[in-house]
Write a protein that holds these residues in place. Structure first.
Motif, PDB file in Angstrom:
ATOM      1  N   GLU A   1     -22.744   5.389 -18.145  1.00 43.92           N
ATOM      2  CA  GLU A   1     -21.758   4.299 -18.150  1.00 43.92           C
ATOM      3  C   GLU A   1     -22.413   3.017 -18.651  1.00 43.92           C
ATOM      4  O   GLU A   1     -23.550   2.736 -18.313  1.00 43.92           O
ATOM      5  CB  GLU A   1     -21.252   4.034 -16.732  1.00 43.92           C
ATOM      6  N   LYS A   2     -21.668   2.256 -19.429  1.00 51.03           N
ATOM      7  CA  LYS A   2     -22.130   0.930 -19.836  1.00 51.03           C
ATOM      8  C   LYS A   2     -21.336  -0.093 -19.033  1.00 51.03           C
ATOM      9  O   LYS A   2     -20.396  -0.693 -19.524  1.00 51.03           O
ATOM     10  CB  LYS A   2     -21.942   0.709 -21.333  1.00 51.03           C
ATOM     11  N   CYS A   3     -21.732  -0.270 -17.784  1.00 53.30           N
ATOM     12  CA  CYS A   3     -20.986  -1.164 -16.895  1.00 53.30           C
ATOM     13  C   CYS A   3     -21.617  -2.556 -16.873  1.00 53.30           C
ATOM     14  O   CYS A   3     -22.695  -2.774 -17.432  1.00 53.30           O
ATOM     15  CB  CYS A   3     -20.936  -0.590 -15.474  1.00 53.30           C
ATOM     16  N   ARG A   4     -20.927  -3.471 -16.222  1.00 53.73           N
ATOM     17  CA  ARG A   4     -21.424  -4.849 -16.082  1.00 53.73           C
ATOM     18  C   ARG A   4     -21.526  -5.208 -14.596  1.00 53.73           C
ATOM     19  O   ARG A   4     -21.340  -6.348 -14.216  1.00 53.73           O
ATOM     20  CB  ARG A   4     -20.490  -5.824 -16.808  1.00 53.73           C
ATOM     21  N   LYS A   5     -21.875  -4.214 -13.762  1.00 56.63           N
ATOM     22  CA  LYS A   5     -22.007  -4.438 -12.319  1.00 56.63           C
ATOM     23  C   LYS A   5     -23.212  -5.328 -12.021  1.00 56.63           C
ATOM     24  O   LYS A   5     -24.212  -5.286 -12.730  1.00 56.63           O
ATOM     25  CB  LYS A   5     -22.236  -3.119 -11.576  1.00 56.63           C
ATOM     26  N   GLY A   6     -23.134  -6.057 -10.926  1.00 54.80           N
ATOM     27  CA  GLY A   6     -24.271  -6.819 -10.423  1.00 54.80           C
ATOM     28  C   GLY A   6     -24.900  -7.716 -11.470  1.00 54.80           C
ATOM     29  O   GLY A   6     -24.218  -8.467 -12.163  1.00 54.80           O
TER      30      GLY A   6
END
Length: 175
Positions: free
Chosen positions: A107-112
């Motif tokens: 996943e290419k997420c933008r969490k944290g």
């Protein structure tokens, strides 16, 4: 500032500071860097060299533990000594997925911390080119005067809005 300039002049005239004189010439003639950058490098020379602690590598979230000057006792995400280990969203997520870095995730997420440009760009860089090449680039950039932490936790890698522009800056050291 006056005291710092006097100290720099003393170092300039000291035969032991040949490296400092060479850096000044490089900065003034080639790069046109600011006086504050030279003071930073002068301090690094006096402290025994550049700051990078390569063995600390890159944090799970993409921050460069190897260049961090904020916590001198931290051994990184997996040392058990990280002061943020209990609340770090990126650490908790990657541990739950049994991966040691966010760049290894599908996943290419933008969490944290991935919501910030610097760790997101470092993560994406490592995903594309590998962590070793990222460390090589960061080390070269630091030797050339690019500063990871200049004002608190902000430095030369933080002044970007575009991911691809920052990745190119990491690769080349030029804006």
């Amino acid at each position: 500032m006056k005291g710092q300039k006097q100290k720099s002049r003393e170092c300039w005239n000291d035969k032991k500071c040949e490296a400092w004189r060479k850096l000044c010439l490089v900065f003034f003639v080639i790069y046109g860097k600011r006086y504050e950058d030279m003071l930073y490098l002068e301090q690094q020379i006096k402290d025994g060299g550049m700051f990078m602690k390569r063995k600390l590598g890159i944090a799970r979230c993409g921050l460069a533990c190897c260049l961090c000057s904020e916590n001198t006792t931290c051994g990184g995400c997996d040392s058990g000594e990280c002061p943020d280990k209990d609340w770090c969203e990126n650490r908790q997520c990657s541990v739950s997925k049994r991966i040691d870095h966010c760049y290894k995730c599908n996943e290419k997420c933008r969490k944290g911390l991935l919501g910030k440009i610097k760790p997101y760009a470092f993560t994406e860089f490592a995903r594309r080119y590998g962590e070793d090449y990222l460390l090589d680039c960061l080390e070269r950039n630091e030797k050339n005067g690019i500063v990871y932490h200049r004002d608190g936790i902000n430095g030369d890698y933080d002044d970007f809005d575009d991911l691809e522009t920052l990745i190119e800056y990491i690769k080349t050291g030029y804006r």
